[in-house]
Write a protein that holds these residues in place. Sequence first.
Motif, PDB file in Angstrom:
ATOM      1  N   VAL A 176     -79.359 -56.731  14.677  1.00  0.00           N
ATOM      2  CA  VAL A 176     -80.316 -55.759  15.221  1.00  0.00           C
ATOM      3  C   VAL A 176     -80.047 -54.386  14.627  1.00  0.00           C
ATOM      4  CG1 VAL A 176     -81.131 -54.625  17.335  1.00  0.00           C
ATOM      5  CG2 VAL A 176     -80.590 -57.069  17.356  1.00  0.00           C
ATOM      6  N   TRP A 223     -78.317 -57.036  22.106  1.00  0.00           N
ATOM      7  CA  TRP A 223     -79.648 -57.640  22.058  1.00  0.00           C
ATOM      8  C   TRP A 223     -79.642 -59.066  21.503  1.00  0.00           C
ATOM      9  CZ3 TRP A 223     -79.740 -52.217  21.793  1.00  0.00           C
ATOM     10  CH2 TRP A 223     -80.608 -51.598  22.710  1.00  0.00           C
ATOM     11  N   ASP A 224     -78.882 -59.311  20.436  1.00  0.00           N
ATOM     12  CA  ASP A 224     -79.034 -60.638  19.814  1.00  0.00           C
ATOM     13  C   ASP A 224     -77.865 -61.594  20.008  1.00  0.00           C
ATOM     14  OD1 ASP A 224     -77.354 -59.229  18.092  1.00  0.00           O
ATOM     15  OD2 ASP A 224     -78.288 -59.980  16.262  1.00  0.00           O
ATOM     16  N   PRO A 238     -80.440 -52.728  27.583  1.00  0.00           N
ATOM     17  CA  PRO A 238     -81.014 -53.655  28.562  1.00  0.00           C
ATOM     18  C   PRO A 238     -80.086 -53.945  29.737  1.00  0.00           C
ATOM     19  CG  PRO A 238     -80.287 -54.851  26.615  1.00  0.00           C
ATOM     20  CD  PRO A 238     -80.141 -53.395  26.307  1.00  0.00           C
TER      21      PRO A 238
END
Length: 227
Positions: free
Chosen positions: A10, A105-106, A173
């Motif tokens: 990312v 994120w990933d 997040p």
Amino acid sequence: MRALVVCTGVEVFPGKGTRTGIWLGELIHFFDVLTEKRIPVDITKPGGGVVPVDPKSQDSKDEIVKRYIGNEAFMDALNRVPALESIDPEPYGVVYLVGGHGAIWDLPGNEPLQKFIEAVYQANGTITAVGHGVAGLLNVRNADGSWFVKDRYLTGFSNMEEKLVSFVSEEVPFYVEDKLIEKGAHFTKTVIPFTEHIEMDERLITGQNPNSARKVAQKLIEELWEK
């Protein structure tokens, strides 16, 4: 025995456009310690290709980081790493999850990574991670289906450290510390943010922040030499 370093793929904060990626020092210090001991180190990321590097991590006064940034062959190699999905876990005795905000994120939802970590650990290997890279452990399960982090002592980027990085604290997040605790982990951290801290639980070694990466590698070497 080989070590596999797993990086995020990312490169920007979703919805913001600000560049992110790995925190370069977290990769370099681990790589430096292991290669000094002549342990083969391979670098990968989901999907392969270019490893994104957080630009802020390249503006470093750290002499070791500056030396590697000046190493054209090393930096060029980060532009063409193999895909994680294509790598067989069998030769690897160590997995290292590099931090940097991109990792949250990933890495947590990556099933090939989860299976890779489980396979290496079940084969008596050691799992290591630092900072946001620890988020890659969140959805790993043991052979019996239980969460890998449950009841384990570990560390990672703390809530306070996230809040102090004010330019991104509202963009992430989740907070790594909160999620690990939700999964049943025993989360430890320093009183003073951004100071060196590592935690070891059997064959799991984690570091709290970028300043802890070298210590994670040194502890790994210590454990390998004792075996």
